[in-house]
Each structure stands twice: as structure tokens, then as C-alpha cells.
Design a protein around this motif. Structure first.
Motif, PDB file in Angstrom:
ATOM      1  N   VAL A  51       1.695  -4.027  16.293  1.00 55.60           N
ATOM      2  CA  VAL A  51       0.779  -4.698  15.579  1.00 55.60           C
ATOM      3  C   VAL A  51       0.114  -3.861  14.782  1.00 55.60           C
ATOM      4  N   VAL A  52      -0.318  -2.499  15.135  1.00 56.79           N
ATOM      5  CA  VAL A  52      -0.870  -1.527  14.474  1.00 56.79           C
ATOM      6  C   VAL A  52      -0.083  -1.227  13.187  1.00 56.79           C
ATOM      7  N   ILE A  53       1.397  -0.754  13.451  1.00 59.82           N
ATOM      8  CA  ILE A  53       2.341  -0.503  12.483  1.00 59.82           C
ATOM      9  C   ILE A  53       2.298  -1.481  11.322  1.00 59.82           C
ATOM     10  N   ALA A  54       2.686  -2.742  11.965  1.00 62.83           N
ATOM     11  CA  ALA A  54       2.579  -3.908  11.057  1.00 62.83           C
ATOM     12  C   ALA A  54       1.255  -4.006  10.033  1.00 62.83           C
ATOM     13  N   LEU A  55       0.250  -4.027  10.555  1.00 63.10           N
ATOM     14  CA  LEU A  55      -1.134  -3.840   9.888  1.00 63.10           C
ATOM     15  C   LEU A  55      -1.135  -2.431   8.818  1.00 63.10           C
ATOM     16  N   SER A  56      -0.463  -1.379   9.265  1.00 60.20           N
ATOM     17  CA  SER A  56      -0.556  -0.306   8.184  1.00 60.20           C
ATOM     18  C   SER A  56       0.599  -0.563   7.076  1.00 60.20           C
ATOM     19  N   VAL A  57       1.494  -1.055   7.513  1.00 66.61           N
ATOM     20  CA  VAL A  57       2.252  -1.487   6.616  1.00 66.61           C
ATOM     21  C   VAL A  57       1.993  -2.377   5.411  1.00 66.61           C
ATOM     22  N   LEU A  58       1.283  -3.405   5.862  1.00 65.13           N
ATOM     23  CA  LEU A  58       0.641  -4.584   5.067  1.00 65.13           C
ATOM     24  C   LEU A  58      -0.544  -3.857   4.314  1.00 65.13           C
ATOM     25  N   THR A  59      -1.166  -2.996   4.606  1.00 65.45           N
ATOM     26  CA  THR A  59      -2.121  -2.377   3.868  1.00 65.45           C
ATOM     27  C   THR A  59      -1.403  -1.679   2.887  1.00 65.45           C
ATOM     28  N   THR A  60      -0.423  -0.698   3.047  1.00 67.27           N
ATOM     29  CA  THR A  60       0.441  -0.105   2.004  1.00 67.27           C
ATOM     30  C   THR A  60       0.934  -1.017   1.112  1.00 67.27           C
ATOM     31  N   MET A  61       1.413  -2.316   1.431  1.00 66.51           N
ATOM     32  CA  MET A  61       2.041  -3.379   0.761  1.00 66.51           C
ATOM     33  C   MET A  61       0.769  -3.677  -0.471  1.00 66.51           C
ATOM     34  N   LEU A  62      -0.498  -4.056   0.262  1.00 62.85           N
ATOM     35  CA  LEU A  62      -1.565  -4.471  -0.578  1.00 62.85           C
ATOM     36  C   LEU A  62      -2.066  -3.476  -1.460  1.00 62.85           C
ATOM     37  N   GLU A  63      -1.977  -2.047  -1.023  1.00 64.38           N
ATOM     38  CA  GLU A  63      -2.605  -1.034  -1.763  1.00 64.38           C
ATOM     39  C   GLU A  63      -1.463  -1.166  -2.983  1.00 64.38           C
ATOM     40  N   SER A  64      -0.368  -1.259  -2.901  1.00 61.49           N
ATOM     41  CA  SER A  64       0.438  -1.101  -4.271  1.00 61.49           C
ATOM     42  C   SER A  64       0.029  -2.008  -5.193  1.00 61.49           C
ATOM     43  N   VAL A  65      -0.534  -3.163  -4.931  1.00 67.71           N
ATOM     44  CA  VAL A  65      -0.826  -3.872  -6.123  1.00 67.71           C
ATOM     45  C   VAL A  65      -1.993  -3.163  -6.628  1.00 67.71           C
ATOM     46  N   ALA A  66      -1.839  -3.037  -8.184  1.00 70.27           N
ATOM     47  CA  ALA A  66      -2.785  -2.128  -9.051  1.00 70.27           C
ATOM     48  C   ALA A  66      -4.190  -2.909  -9.121  1.00 70.27           C
ATOM     49  N   GLU A  67      -4.337  -4.371  -9.039  1.00 70.73           N
ATOM     50  CA  GLU A  67      -5.578  -5.102  -9.130  1.00 70.73           C
ATOM     51  C   GLU A  67      -6.294  -4.794  -7.958  1.00 70.73           C
ATOM     52  N   LEU A  68      -5.642  -5.041  -6.729  1.00 68.75           N
ATOM     53  CA  LEU A  68      -6.424  -4.702  -5.483  1.00 68.75           C
ATOM     54  C   LEU A  68      -6.756  -3.413  -5.433  1.00 68.75           C
ATOM     55  N   ARG A  69      -5.918  -2.372  -5.839  1.00 66.13           N
ATOM     56  CA  ARG A  69      -6.251  -0.833  -5.609  1.00 66.13           C
ATOM     57  C   ARG A  69      -7.590  -0.620  -6.487  1.00 66.13           C
ATOM     58  N   ALA A  70      -7.661  -1.237  -7.799  1.00 64.86           N
ATOM     59  CA  ALA A  70      -8.783  -0.813  -8.578  1.00 64.86           C
ATOM     60  C   ALA A  70     -10.248  -1.472  -7.717  1.00 64.86           C
ATOM     61  N   GLN A  71     -10.089  -2.405  -7.141  1.00 62.42           N
ATOM     62  CA  GLN A  71     -11.137  -3.001  -6.610  1.00 62.42           C
ATOM     63  C   GLN A  71     -11.628  -2.592  -5.338  1.00 62.42           C
ATOM     64  N   TRP A  72     -10.604  -2.411  -4.499  1.00 65.70           N
ATOM     65  CA  TRP A  72     -10.782  -2.016  -2.787  1.00 65.70           C
ATOM     66  C   TRP A  72     -10.384  -0.502  -2.666  1.00 65.70           C
ATOM     67  N   GLY A  73     -10.291   0.001  -3.671  1.00 67.87           N
ATOM     68  CA  GLY A  73      -9.611   1.525  -3.306  1.00 67.87           C
ATOM     69  C   GLY A  73     -10.286   2.266  -2.213  1.00 67.87           C
ATOM     70  N   ALA A  74     -11.691   2.180  -2.303  1.00 65.86           N
ATOM     71  CA  ALA A  74     -12.304   2.927  -1.062  1.00 65.86           C
ATOM     72  C   ALA A  74     -11.968   2.416   0.363  1.00 65.86           C
ATOM     73  N   VAL A  75     -11.834   1.117   0.422  1.00 67.25           N
ATOM     74  CA  VAL A  75     -11.542   0.531   1.848  1.00 67.25           C
ATOM     75  C   VAL A  75     -10.206   0.887   2.081  1.00 67.25           C
ATOM     76  N   PHE A  76      -9.227   0.813   1.189  1.00 67.47           N
ATOM     77  CA  PHE A  76      -7.681   1.222   1.456  1.00 67.47           C
ATOM     78  C   PHE A  76      -7.739   2.973   1.852  1.00 67.47           C
ATOM     79  N   ALA A  77      -8.454   3.662   1.223  1.00 62.79           N
ATOM     80  CA  ALA A  77      -8.322   5.153   1.557  1.00 62.79           C
ATOM     81  C   ALA A  77      -9.100   5.234   2.952  1.00 62.79           C
ATOM     82  N   ALA A  78      -9.959   4.311   3.399  1.00 70.46           N
ATOM     83  CA  ALA A  78     -10.568   4.777   4.984  1.00 70.46           C
ATOM     84  C   ALA A  78      -9.439   4.150   5.781  1.00 70.46           C
ATOM     85  N   LEU A  79      -8.792   2.921   5.606  1.00 68.01           N
ATOM     86  CA  LEU A  79      -7.808   2.305   6.440  1.00 68.01           C
ATOM     87  C   LEU A  79      -6.667   3.493   6.620  1.00 68.01           C
ATOM     88  N   GLU A  80      -6.364   3.938   5.488  1.00 68.40           N
ATOM     89  CA  GLU A  80      -5.363   5.025   5.324  1.00 68.40           C
ATOM     90  C   GLU A  80      -5.580   6.152   6.194  1.00 68.40           C
TER      91      GLU A  80
END
Lengths: 267, 267, 267, 267
Positions: A51-80
């Protein structure tokens, strides 16, 4: 009854050799937790890990979307960082638990586990290294751990057995197709040439694969009448050729099927 | 003789449970008319209903053509109201006829029957709501009622039985293909990157599905030599992979085939 | 037991007729080296030859990349002459070794061996002839010599036998598909016409092949509603049609499969 | 032994009913020449006719190429008249020879034979009628006469029998796929809408067929993330769906295969 080429599903239930398992104490329990799925705790651990691996893969996928990275960059970095620390810990614990450290570190999953966390740590040392950040995406390879679940599926066992039994024939088939692709690709390079998009033989080989597998992107397509004629022949060949692996696998699946209504022998 | 995984076609002849059927009077006859196809009237009703559904779907399709809508807009609006009133009446009568109203309203066909008429009525309340008008197109889902006819086809029974028997193997296969798609899509995102149209991993996954299923639109196609090489490998894998579901279904159909010339047992 | 149409793998182990082999002396040993793979030296020679052919093909491929040709042009020219001299020598020795020179020179491999070296020598006589230089690429046809290796693979024997047994049915199938393609291509030319990219019937036939084999480049695609409707029918037909060769080959492979668990005859 | 659904190849050897054949004299011999292939003359006539048809089709194809028409227009016109006169004569002789004129004129080949010559004659009356000139291309339908040759091929008989036996299952399958296409096409029209190329539901249905059959032109492709997600699901469904007709036909071919090594009955 499965044919002689068939593989006994019970055989690879235990991946790690017995001597990799510590003989007693905490390390033995840690080993059972991390490496086996025979104990209830080990099974629960694997489910949580997946489950954790699937979540981390999903995070990486979401982070690859430029619009999401611009808005939620800090959240992605923390999750990362969260995932990196969890996975690093898991990797270290695995190294601690097993008796055969080098064997684990050099194994397929050992290398992938390391590659899954290394980029983030290296990014700390060499700040702003963009290519390393992308390496993080390699974490998706951990998804292959999901394949462990296959061992519990009887269906998967039959499929894998049929695929394994088809492998020699499929290899011979792919070798024949490969020879054909080289010849056809070169001929099309001669016929069409760089002016029609077949810039070199490698591009021409790529076009031949795209065509013979009936993918047909259309990024490169024959322009000359002769080229279109040869393409037509290639396509119709590909049409007949695709029948071969299908026939091979069908035959294996039909053979490998467990006979659930065994016929009575003649009295 | 069909294998043990096979489903007895006679079992689901009666969809609604017996207690849904009123015990006597007008409502019982209405129930038989609307919900069953055992009585001649019930059968005729279903045939007429399916024709009306097909006509309403065709109207919706024709209305979607801008040129036709411009010229025949009033006719379409009138037909639209006609179908809405007929279908609303049918829905209300179904609610009246059955003893298990909530069960019907919550069932697949109950929800679709409601969704098929709601948008037009809501459009009356909130005039000019464009998105609601498009919801009307959901009416096509009622086409699935056509599938009821399948129950009368022996051929369809065999096909469905073969598909149902293949389902576990096909699921396992799709799970394996899914893992492969995630890994390949991520690798291609790394290799090609946003500058070549692989704007994020989701787009890359979409490309992988387009490629591995040999659809190959060409809206996104690899530009770098390495990307083209990996694509070629993906395509040839897809080529071998497509053999698996075909083999599974072939094996099931061959097994499920009713043996019309039963072999004599040894005396 | 393989069916009657099956071919005995042992039969074509010796390609060249006995009277092509000199009866004694150096030429006999040269013949065994070059033409047979029964002796250890002959086997080693074939392996080395195939490696050299693969290298020459790879060189031709690399040379076709404009950037590499610009930078390493001199190296490619030198390698090119090296391969030409080696292959010319091999060709001459083959002519010397065999008793049936004309038969060899006229055979498939004889012609290809000559075509593989001729362009480079002719390029020497008529300097700057660009089209001849490209003919060199025909050297890839020598890759077919790789197919000799098939004789040693039992898997390949079964595949070839299954394909050979399917040939009559596949031919009949391709003839039927051919008729269909001619009719559909002509109809689409009528419906779409030159203004929509169907410039003449040959282009229309090319489009039909691209569509019915599900390749679908998209370089030509129907623009009129009627054309799109006919295309849809063509595609769904192609969908059902592709099942035919697959079925034929599957049936042959299942039949041709050597039964490894022979059933006991009734006592 | 072929199953009960199989068709006896000997049954349709004689197409025309006996009462169509004149009982004696010149007309009887003309009938045998034109309509049957049992006599040597009748067989030779059919072979010549098929060659002439093939030539006339090839002429029509060549004429459709604008460059050739510009240069060889007069030659094409002459050939065109030659073929028209020959085919008209053949049509009249057929009318003369048979006893059942109306039945012949109304049959598939009767109508096509007339359509093959009518456009040229009508073009004489209404000079410069461009659409009629194109109707001439319908002559290619006469190519179907080639299919007569199938009757002589044992292989073709088995293939046709297998296809005929698969027809009910394939029809049910195509009906199911049709329902799916209508629903998916409508949903995609809702999701993507006219601004992304899905101009109306018919275009959307065309796109769905292009996608589900894995043709994938790319003239229309989903642009929104949701549309790309639904497309991916459609493609993977198409992937599994294509397995069904293949399985059906494979099963029929395997069943229909004449058993050349009949098993001994138990003693």
C-alpha cells in the motif's frame, strides 16, 4: 496433468535460502517479518508495504503534473521525504535481518530498493541536480513487489506455467521476426530514404516494428507508391505472423489446463 | 459437458425475487407486463420498449449533429418530450407494480431509468443549464436493456459462460499488464520527458496503453532514439502479450463447447 | 504423432546434393568447411561467418546515421572495404569448392552473396554513383544465413512444420482477404475520392490494407460521414477476420504438438 | 468427423437448378459453357472470363491514377469500350441460354453483371455525366466471380464451414460489441465534446470503433485527462474483447479439422 515443462508452484514458495535466515532471537523474527509471508505478521507487513509503495508511486505520478507541482510543491516534497525515510529504514532493517547481506544487496529487489531511496539522498548532497530528481521515478519499479502476490493465485500459477512453457517457441519466433524486421527495415530505407522520414536504418527498423505489430503511429509513413506497396505486404505478413504467438500460447494453455473431470480408464 | 465453473442458463431466468411480485389483481398483471418476459404480453411489451429506446437513442444521436439541430431543433425538442413522458410513465408504473420499491429504485436498471428522464425535467426547472442537457445522452445506457434478449440465445449463454470462466485468469493477466504499464510508462516519461509530448506520468501511462494494445494513435510518439528503441521492445512485448487473453478465451471456448457427438463409452 | 502434412526435420539436414561435393582432396575439405555444418571446423566457420555478417550489417546501419557518417566516414569506408574483401574471398572460395558452380551461383544464397559485394566493387568503377552505394544495404539479406541455425532448434522445427501445414489454408484466406480489399478499396475511392486523400485506387487499396490489418497510420483517413461508416464496418470485419489465421495456426500447433504423455491403448 | 453444423461441400456444386438448363440443342451447350464448370469448355470459359475481369479491374485502377489518365486517356477509353462490349455480349448470351431469365437477372451475379456494363452505355446517352463514369468502378465487384474457384479448394471448404459454424456466436459477439460501442461512444462525446474533435455522436461512435478494433488512426484522439483515462480502459477492454472471435474461430477450426488418423474403437 501438466506437461513435463511445467513448474511446480510449491517449489519457489521460499525465495530466500534457509541459510539467509538467522537461527534465533530478534533478528530471526525481523527476518520472518520482512522476508517471508508465512507468518501473520509477515503477511500484514507485506500488505502494508505494498500500500505504501502504491501511495509513493501515486505521489510521484501526481508530482509529474506541472500544474499540481506548482500548487502543492511543498506537500509533495514533505511526502517525498516521508517515503524516503520509511523506505531507507526498511532497506537498513532488511540488511540487518538477513545473514546473506551481499546476496540481498546484489539481488533484483535489493538493487531496486536502494535505487528507490538513493536519488533523494543524493539530491541533498548535490542540490539542484535536476536529472537525479527524475531518477526518483525509478521508485515505481518497486511496484514489482506486488508480483509477490501472484504466488498466492492458482490462476497466476497456470498462466506463468503456460508462458514459461511457451518461452522457447516464442523466443524462436521472436528471433525469426527480428531477422525479418532487419531485412524489411533496410529495404524500406532504400525505397523511401531520408527525404520521406526514414532518416536512417534505425528509424526504419523502428517504423517496421511499429508496422508489423500493427501499432501504426503514423509519425512515419511510406510516401512513395513502391513503399506503400511493400508496406501493404509487410502488414499482411504481420497479420499472419501475429497468429503464431497466439497459437503457441493457446496450445500451451489448453495443454496445461488441469483436467477437472478426469476420464475413467477403460475397465 | 460444461466444466464445473459453468453457469446454468436457467438459473437467472427470473431476475426479480418472487416476493417482489404482488400476489394478485391489477398490480400483479402490471408486474408481469413490465418485469417478466414469460407471458406473451410481457414479451410484446419488452420488444416495443426496446424499439422505443432504440428510437430515443437515435434521436439523441441525430440531435448531436449541429447541422440537423439547427434545422430540426423544434422536432427534436418535441420528440425529446415525448420520450421523456413515455419513459417517466414507465418508471412510475414500475414503482407502482413492484412490492420492493427501494430495491428496484436502487438497482442498476432502476438508477438508469431515473437518470434517463431526470435531466429533461430538471432542464425545465433550471432553464438554459447546458451541462444538464448533455446528461440526457446518458439515456443510451438504457440500450443495455437490449442485453435482456441475450437470455434467449443459446449461443450467448455459451459465450458468457466462457467469458465468466476466463474472468479469474483474465483479471490476473490484466493485473500483470497493469504493473508492466506503470513501469514502462514511468521509464518512458524519464526517457522522453515533457519536451517530447510526455507531459506527465499520466500522459505517459496513456501512451503506454495506446502502444501496448497496438492502437497507436500517433498523437504522442517517441522522438529520441532511446525512446524509439524502448517503444520497439514494448510493441514486440505487446505482440506476445496479446496472445495470452486469446489463449485463455480459446481454451475456455474449446472446453465449454457442448459435445454434440458424445463418444460411446467402452462397453 | 504429427499429421501427414508434417515434414521430417531430418530430411533437409543436407542442403547441397551429394554430387556437389568434390570426391577427395583439398577441395573436398574446403567444401565441408564452407557448405556443411556437420564437421567441427564447418560449424565454427558458420558461427564466425554469422558474427561477421552481423557486424557488417551493424556497420551499414550505423553508417546510415547522417551524424555518424559525417564524423566517422573514413572508418566506415575502411570497414566497408574490409567486409567486401572478406565476403568476396568467401564467394570465390565457395565457387572453387563446389562441383556445381552454376547451381550455386543461381541459388538464393549465391545471388545474395554476389549482390552483397558487387555494389562496392562497381562503386570503384563508376565513382560517385549514389544509387549503387545504397544497394550495399542489400547485404543485410545475408542475415538470412542466420536462419540456418534454425535447423538445430527442435522448437523451430515444430513451428516451421505448423506454419508449413497452415500454408494452404492461409493462402486461401489471403486470397479471400485480397478480393475483399480490392472491392472495399474501390468502394472507398468512390465514396471519398481524391479530395479526401484517396488520390487513386492504388492509394485506396493501401488505405484498406492499413485499416483491415488494424495498423491505422492515419496518414489517410475517411472524412465523409458515409466513408467513416463504411470504415467502421471494414474495421469490425477486420476484427473478425484476424481470428481466421490465428485459428488456423492454433489448430495446427495443437495438432502438431508431440504428445509427451501418450495415452495407454485399451487392453 | 465434422460436427452437425457443418456443410457438405458437394451440395452446392451445381448452383443453377436443373430446370434452368435447356433440355437440348445449341442453347443447352451455351448454358453448359456459360453457367457450369463441369465440361472442359465451361471450365476454360470461366478461366478466360476471370482473366478478362482481372484485366478490366486493373485497367480501372490504372485509369484512376491522374498522371496515367492524362497521358494514356485514349487507350483507357478504347480498352474500356472493349471490355464493355465483351461483358455486354456475355450478359446477353447468359440471358439467352438460361430458361429462368428473371431469376438470373435478379440474382447477385445477374445484377452485378448488368451494373458492370450499364454506366458506360448510360455515359453514351448522357454525355459528360461524371458521377456515372465513376459507377464503372463497380465493375470490381465482378471480381467476386473469382470466388467460384473456391469450390475447387478443399481448404476453402473447411475454412468456409468453420466460418459458417462460427457465424451465430460471432453475430451475438458483434451485437454485444455494438451495444458497448454505442454506450462508450456517447460517454466519450459527453466527456470530450465538439471542441476536441468529437463533433457529434456519430463521429464519437466512429472514434470508438477505430479505438476498440485497435486501428487507431489518430485523426481524432482524446485531449482531456478524463477522456484519456476512459480511452485507456476502452483499449484494454478491446484487448480482451479481440480474444473472443479468435477463440470462437479457433474452436471451430479445431473441431472441423478432418481427423486423418481415426482412432480405433475399443475392441
Amino acid at each position: 496433468m501438466p506437461g513435463p515443462g511445467y513448474h511446480n508452484p510449491r517449489k519457489n514458495r521460499v525465495r530466500q535460502r534457509p541459510d539467509a535466515r538467522p537461527s534465533h532471537g530478534l533478528r530471526q523474527r525481523l527476518y520472518d517479518l520482512l522476508f517471508t509471508i508465512e507468518t501473520p505478521a509477515g503477511y500484514r507487513f507485506d500488505v502494508i508495504l505494498i500500500v505504501v509503495i502504491a501511495l509513493s508511486v501515486l505521489t510521484t505520478m501526481l508530482e509529474s503534473v506541472a500544474e499540481l507541482r506548482a500548487q502543492w510543491g511543498a506537500v509533495f516534497a514533505a511526502l517525498e521525504w516521508g517515503f524516503t525515510i520509511v523506505f531507507s529504514l526498511e532497506y537498513l532493517l532488511r540488511l540487518v535481518a538477513t545473514n546473506r547481506r551481499l546476496r540481498f544487496a546484489g539481488s533484483f529487489f535489493g538493487v531496486i530498493d536502494l535505487l528507490a531511496v538513493l536519488p533523494t539522498w543524493l539530491g541533498l548532497l548535490f542540490a539542484g541536480l535536476p536529472s537525479l530528481i527524475f531518477l526518483r521515478t525509478l521508485r515505481v519499479l518497486r511496484v514489482f513487489r506486488l508480483l509477490k502476490l501472484w504466488k498466492y493465485s492458482r490462476e497466476a500459477q497456470y498462466l506463468l506455467a503456460a508462458l514459461r512453457a511457451s518461452l522457447p517457441k516464442i523466443s524462436v519466433f521472436l528471433f525469426g521476426v527480428g531477422t525479418l524486421i532487419v531485412v524489411l527495415g533496410s529495404v524500406m530505407y532504400l525505397v523511401e530514404g531520408p527525404e520521406n522520414g526514414f532518416t536512417n536504418i534505425f528509424v526504419s527498423l523502428y517504423w517496421t516494428v511499429v508496422t508489423i505489430t500493427t501499432v501504426g503511429y503514423g509519425d512515419i509513413s511510406p510516401q512513395t507508391p513502391l513503399g506503400q506497396f511493400i508496406s501493404s505486404v509487410v502488414m499482411i505478413m504481420g497479420y499472419a505472423i501475429i497468429a503464431v504467438p497466439t497459437g503457441i500460447v493457446s496450445a500451451e494453455i489448453i495443454r496445461g489446463e488441469p483436467d477437472e473431470t478426469p476420464e475413467e480408464p477403460c475397465p
